[in-house]
Every structure is written in C-alpha cells, then in structure tokens.
Design a protein around this motif. Structure first.
Motif, PDB file in Angstrom:
ATOM      1  N   ALA A 202       0.815  -1.216   0.000  1.00 50.11           N
ATOM      2  CA  ALA A 202       0.000   0.000   0.000  1.00 50.11           C
ATOM      3  C   ALA A 202       0.847   1.264   0.000  1.00 50.11           C
ATOM      4  CB  ALA A 202      -0.940  -0.012   1.205  1.00 50.11           C
ATOM      5  N   ASP A 203       2.111   1.144   0.410  1.00 52.78           N
ATOM      6  CA  ASP A 203       3.009   2.294   0.402  1.00 52.78           C
ATOM      7  C   ASP A 203       3.700   2.493  -0.943  1.00 52.78           C
ATOM      8  OD1 ASP A 203       2.463   2.968   3.046  1.00 52.78           O
ATOM      9  OD2 ASP A 203       4.080   1.699   3.837  1.00 52.78           O
ATOM     10  N   LYS A 204       3.521   1.561  -1.859  1.00 52.10           N
ATOM     11  CA  LYS A 204       4.163   1.646  -3.176  1.00 52.10           C
ATOM     12  C   LYS A 204       3.292   2.460  -4.137  1.00 52.10           C
ATOM     13  CE  LYS A 204       7.058  -1.552  -1.630  1.00 52.10           C
ATOM     14  NZ  LYS A 204       8.422  -1.224  -1.174  1.00 52.10           N
ATOM     15  N   SER A 205       3.899   2.850  -5.226  1.00 50.65           N
ATOM     16  CA  SER A 205       3.161   3.560  -6.270  1.00 50.65           C
ATOM     17  C   SER A 205       2.239   2.601  -7.013  1.00 50.65           C
ATOM     18  CB  SER A 205       4.140   4.198  -7.261  1.00 50.65           C
ATOM     19  OG  SER A 205       3.515   4.449  -8.500  1.00 50.65           O
ATOM     20  N   PRO A 206       0.912   2.821  -6.992  1.00 51.79           N
ATOM     21  CA  PRO A 206       0.018   1.966  -7.779  1.00 51.79           C
ATOM     22  C   PRO A 206       0.343   2.007  -9.270  1.00 51.79           C
ATOM     23  CG  PRO A 206      -1.229   3.255  -6.191  1.00 51.79           C
ATOM     24  CD  PRO A 206       0.168   3.806  -6.186  1.00 51.79           C
ATOM     25  N   ALA A 207       0.814   3.144  -9.734  1.00 50.79           N
ATOM     26  CA  ALA A 207       1.129   3.267 -11.162  1.00 50.79           C
ATOM     27  C   ALA A 207       2.305   2.387 -11.543  1.00 50.79           C
ATOM     28  CB  ALA A 207       1.417   4.728 -11.509  1.00 50.79           C
ATOM     29  N   VAL A 208       3.337   2.371 -10.700  1.00 50.44           N
ATOM     30  CA  VAL A 208       4.507   1.569 -11.046  1.00 50.44           C
ATOM     31  C   VAL A 208       4.206   0.075 -10.892  1.00 50.44           C
ATOM     32  CG1 VAL A 208       5.750   1.400  -8.819  1.00 50.44           C
ATOM     33  CG2 VAL A 208       7.035   1.638 -10.943  1.00 50.44           C
ATOM     34  N   ARG A 236       9.248   5.342 -20.301  1.00 49.49           N
ATOM     35  CA  ARG A 236       9.092   6.700 -20.853  1.00 49.49           C
ATOM     36  C   ARG A 236       7.727   7.278 -20.467  1.00 49.49           C
ATOM     37  NH1 ARG A 236      13.052   8.503 -23.868  1.00 49.49           N
ATOM     38  NH2 ARG A 236      14.527   7.062 -24.856  1.00 49.49           N
ATOM     39  N   ALA A 237       6.687   6.441 -20.514  1.00 45.96           N
ATOM     40  CA  ALA A 237       5.366   6.912 -20.098  1.00 45.96           C
ATOM     41  C   ALA A 237       5.351   7.208 -18.603  1.00 45.96           C
ATOM     42  CB  ALA A 237       4.306   5.865 -20.450  1.00 45.96           C
ATOM     43  N   HIS A 238       6.009   6.367 -17.824  1.00 47.96           N
ATOM     44  CA  HIS A 238       5.996   6.536 -16.378  1.00 47.96           C
ATOM     45  C   HIS A 238       6.774   7.780 -15.943  1.00 47.96           C
ATOM     46  CE1 HIS A 238       5.300   5.186 -12.315  1.00 47.96           C
ATOM     47  NE2 HIS A 238       6.575   5.362 -12.031  1.00 47.96           N
ATOM     48  N   MET A 239       7.758   8.172 -16.718  1.00 51.14           N
ATOM     49  CA  MET A 239       8.553   9.360 -16.375  1.00 51.14           C
ATOM     50  C   MET A 239       7.707  10.630 -16.372  1.00 51.14           C
ATOM     51  SD  MET A 239      12.169   8.542 -18.316  1.00 51.14           S
ATOM     52  CE  MET A 239      12.962  10.086 -17.804  1.00 51.14           C
ATOM     53  N   ARG A 240       6.533  10.574 -17.013  1.00 54.44           N
ATOM     54  CA  ARG A 240       5.632  11.732 -17.032  1.00 54.44           C
ATOM     55  C   ARG A 240       4.565  11.644 -15.940  1.00 54.44           C
ATOM     56  NH1 ARG A 240       6.554  10.704 -22.601  1.00 54.44           N
ATOM     57  NH2 ARG A 240       4.695   9.386 -22.778  1.00 54.44           N
ATOM     58  N   SER A 241       4.660  10.639 -15.081  1.00 55.57           N
ATOM     59  CA  SER A 241       3.618  10.415 -14.072  1.00 55.57           C
ATOM     60  C   SER A 241       3.844  11.267 -12.830  1.00 55.57           C
ATOM     61  CB  SER A 241       3.595   8.934 -13.664  1.00 55.57           C
ATOM     62  OG  SER A 241       4.757   8.597 -12.925  1.00 55.57           O
ATOM     63  N   GLU A 246       6.750  12.562  -7.669  1.00 61.05           N
ATOM     64  CA  GLU A 246       6.565  12.587  -6.221  1.00 61.05           C
ATOM     65  C   GLU A 246       7.608  11.722  -5.520  1.00 61.05           C
ATOM     66  OE1 GLU A 246       5.041  12.778  -2.237  1.00 61.05           O
ATOM     67  OE2 GLU A 246       5.185  14.141  -3.956  1.00 61.05           O
ATOM     68  N   GLY A 247       7.895  10.544  -6.080  1.00 61.81           N
ATOM     69  CA  GLY A 247       8.883   9.657  -5.473  1.00 61.81           C
ATOM     70  C   GLY A 247      10.268  10.277  -5.435  1.00 61.81           C
ATOM     71  N   LEU A 248      10.662  10.925  -6.515  1.00 67.67           N
ATOM     72  CA  LEU A 248      11.972  11.573  -6.563  1.00 67.67           C
ATOM     73  C   LEU A 248      12.024  12.775  -5.624  1.00 67.67           C
ATOM     74  CD1 LEU A 248      12.682  11.383 -10.407  1.00 67.67           C
ATOM     75  CD2 LEU A 248      13.640   9.939  -8.589  1.00 67.67           C
ATOM     76  N   ALA A 249      10.926  13.534  -5.577  1.00 66.04           N
ATOM     77  CA  ALA A 249      10.885  14.683  -4.668  1.00 66.04           C
ATOM     78  C   ALA A 249      10.967  14.215  -3.217  1.00 66.04           C
ATOM     79  CB  ALA A 249       9.599  15.477  -4.893  1.00 66.04           C
ATOM     80  N   PRO A 257       6.900   9.324   0.420  1.00 71.14           N
ATOM     81  CA  PRO A 257       6.132   9.802  -0.746  1.00 71.14           C
ATOM     82  C   PRO A 257       4.641   9.574  -0.579  1.00 71.14           C
ATOM     83  CG  PRO A 257       7.227   7.730  -1.246  1.00 71.14           C
ATOM     84  CD  PRO A 257       7.726   8.150   0.095  1.00 71.14           C
ATOM     85  N   GLN A 258       3.851  10.450  -1.203  1.00 68.61           N
ATOM     86  CA  GLN A 258       2.395  10.347  -1.190  1.00 68.61           C
ATOM     87  C   GLN A 258       1.932  10.065  -2.625  1.00 68.61           C
ATOM     88  OE1 GLN A 258       0.646  10.494   1.754  1.00 68.61           O
ATOM     89  NE2 GLN A 258       2.693  10.620   2.671  1.00 68.61           N
ATOM     90  N   PHE A 259       1.875   8.798  -2.972  1.00 70.00           N
ATOM     91  CA  PHE A 259       1.556   8.410  -4.333  1.00 70.00           C
ATOM     92  C   PHE A 259       0.062   8.532  -4.610  1.00 70.00           C
ATOM     93  CE2 PHE A 259       5.424   5.713  -3.536  1.00 70.00           C
ATOM     94  CZ  PHE A 259       6.269   6.425  -4.384  1.00 70.00           C
ATOM     95  N   ARG A 260      -0.267   8.822  -5.872  1.00 67.72           N
ATOM     96  CA  ARG A 260      -1.660   8.988  -6.286  1.00 67.72           C
ATOM     97  C   ARG A 260      -2.115   7.939  -7.300  1.00 67.72           C
ATOM     98  NH1 ARG A 260      -2.207  15.589  -7.170  1.00 67.72           N
ATOM     99  NH2 ARG A 260      -1.517  16.201  -5.051  1.00 67.72           N
ATOM    100  N   GLY A 261      -1.180   7.216  -7.857  1.00 62.16           N
ATOM    101  CA  GLY A 261      -1.542   6.157  -8.805  1.00 62.16           C
ATOM    102  C   GLY A 261      -1.624   6.589 -10.251  1.00 62.16           C
ATOM    103  N   TYR A 262      -1.120   7.792 -10.551  1.00 58.60           N
ATOM    104  CA  TYR A 262      -1.106   8.241 -11.951  1.00 58.60           C
ATOM    105  C   TYR A 262       0.120   9.081 -12.222  1.00 58.60           C
ATOM    106  CZ  TYR A 262      -3.175  12.428  -9.787  1.00 58.60           C
ATOM    107  OH  TYR A 262      -3.436  13.511  -8.986  1.00 58.60           O
TER     108      TYR A 262
END
Length: 262
Positions: A202-208, A236-241, A246-249, A257-262
C-alpha cells in the motif's frame, strides 16, 4: 422467495480487499454463482482507488477444490447465456490482467480449478498444512484455466506432467521449492503474514506496480528484445507520471512519498 446464500465474503482491511470463499461444506468448489460473485468483487476492488491489493482465501479446510463437478454434470446451457467456462475465463482474466496485485492466501486444499486459480494470482502465500495439486485426471476432466497451459511455465515441464498425470497433491513447502508458492508460513500466521505484506504494498506507487505487472506478464510471450522494448516504452510513459515525480521529490526531501496512482 428464499434468498440464495452468498458464496463469499468481502472485507476491507486498510488498503487490502479480502475475498473469502464461504462454500465450506463443498470445499469452496467453484459454482457459477461463486464465479459471478468473484467477478463482481474483483471489478469493484479494481475500480476503487482505496484498494491497493486483493487477497483471495478460503474458509474451512480448503482454499478451493476446483469446479463444482455436481453442477458441471447437471449443467444445461442456455443459448446466449455465459456457461461455466465463460465465467472462469472472465473471472480469472480479471485476476491475471487486472491492474492491482492479487495474492492467493492458500489456507488448505487447492486442487484442479483451485490450483488454476492460484496460478492466476500474482503471488502465493500458503499455510504449512496446505496441499496443492491438479486433480483433473482423477475425474476424467480436462483443465481449461491453465492446468496444462500455464503449470509447465510455473514448475517446469517434467514436474507439471507429474502433477497432471498423477492427480496427486503436493505440500506447500514442495510447491515453494518448485517455484509456484512464494512463501510458506505456520497455519495460524497466514492471514497476518499476508496482511503485513499487503500493508507494505500500500506504500508503493500503484502506477509503477500496474506497469510492472503488465510488462512482467507479457515478457513470457515475447523474446528478450521485444520485452526490453516494451519495458522502455513503459518507463518513458511513467517518467511523465505524478508518482515518479513525487517519489523523486520525496527522496530528495527525505520524506515518505504520497503516491496517487497516476
């Protein structure tokens, strides 16, 4: 009109959706009603952004003993209506190809279609007492959800043929040694172990996780060059997410990090 009892229960624990089969007296054998309820529960969990992982488990001494053979024997197909195989294909497809991690918490017997259900999940946790096997040959039934098609990819051709031809059950520990089960835990600790793992998910990025699942699944069907090319396209698509930014910041700012899934 008498209300038909539910064949499963659904419970939300933090970000985890627990789907528990409740056909205890039938060893949680899959009926058409159970498959419909599974599909409804899976579709609802997939659509709910608050759900980060889905867990399937059974009540009583079985995870799932396969298809309900009494129902199969007496089935009368209605033209234009989905039959058992249609429902299996749709429901297992939601597990295999859905965007969220699906974990099997194998509490007991997983046979025939129950083993195929396990293989449709992304990860497998099993109780020490659990037994898994392909029992189709015991009843003259041919597998239709991965017994012959997917099992060799999971455990190797020779071991798969042994399971298919013999119809014997194998211990959870042996299945972990063979590569089908990810982790074996004491029976009393199964639920807590799975919940602790899904809490970490649940702490991971849903998008990744969604992109990882898609690329990993497809990698088995293409050569290395094509698999690497698809991985690069997804990167490449994920680099625009939002999630990657948020993860890098969060890394630079030394915070969670506070991931949103997109």
């Amino acid at each position: 009109m008498t209300e038909v009892p539910k064949t499963l229960s659904v419970e939300r624990v933090a970000g985890t959706e627990w789907i528990t089969f409740q056909r205890t007296d039938q060893l949680n054998a899959m009926s058409m009603q159970m498959l419909r309820e599974m599909a409804d529960a899976l579709e609802a969990a997939i659509a709910d952004n608050a759900v980060r992982a889905i867990v399937l488990t059974g009540s009583g001494r079985a995870f799932c003993a396969g298809a309900d053979l009494k129902e199969v024997a007496g089935a009368k197909h209605v033209p234009g209506e989905p039959d058992l195989l249609d429902l299996v294909e749709h429901t297992f497809g939601l597990m295999r190809h859905g965007p969220k991690p699906v974990i099997a918490a194998v509490n007991g017997l997983a046979m025939a279609g129950g083993l195929e259900m396990v293989m449709a999940c992304d990860l497998v946790f099993a109780a020490e007492s659990a037994q898994l096997g392909d029992a189709h040959s015991n009843f003259g039934v041919f597998p239709g959800a991965g017994g012959a098609a997917i099992l060799p990819r999971r455990v190797g051709l020779n071991r798969a043929k042994f399971l298919l031809f013999s119809g014997e059950n194998i211990s959870a520990q042996d299945m972990m040694d063979w590569g089908l089960v990810n982790k074996v835990v004491p029976d009393a600790e199964l639920r807590d172990a799975v919940q602790a793992f899904t809490d970490r998910l649940a702490d991971k990025s849903p998008a990744v996780l969604r992109r990882m699942k898609k690329v990993a699944n497809r990698s088995l069907n293409v050569d290395e060059t094509a698999a690497l090319a698809e991985e690069m396209l997804n990167l490449r698509a994920h680099m625009r997410s939002w999630d990657m930014r948020e993860g890098l910041a969060a890394f630079n700012e030394k915070r969670k990090p506070q991931f949103r899934g997109y």
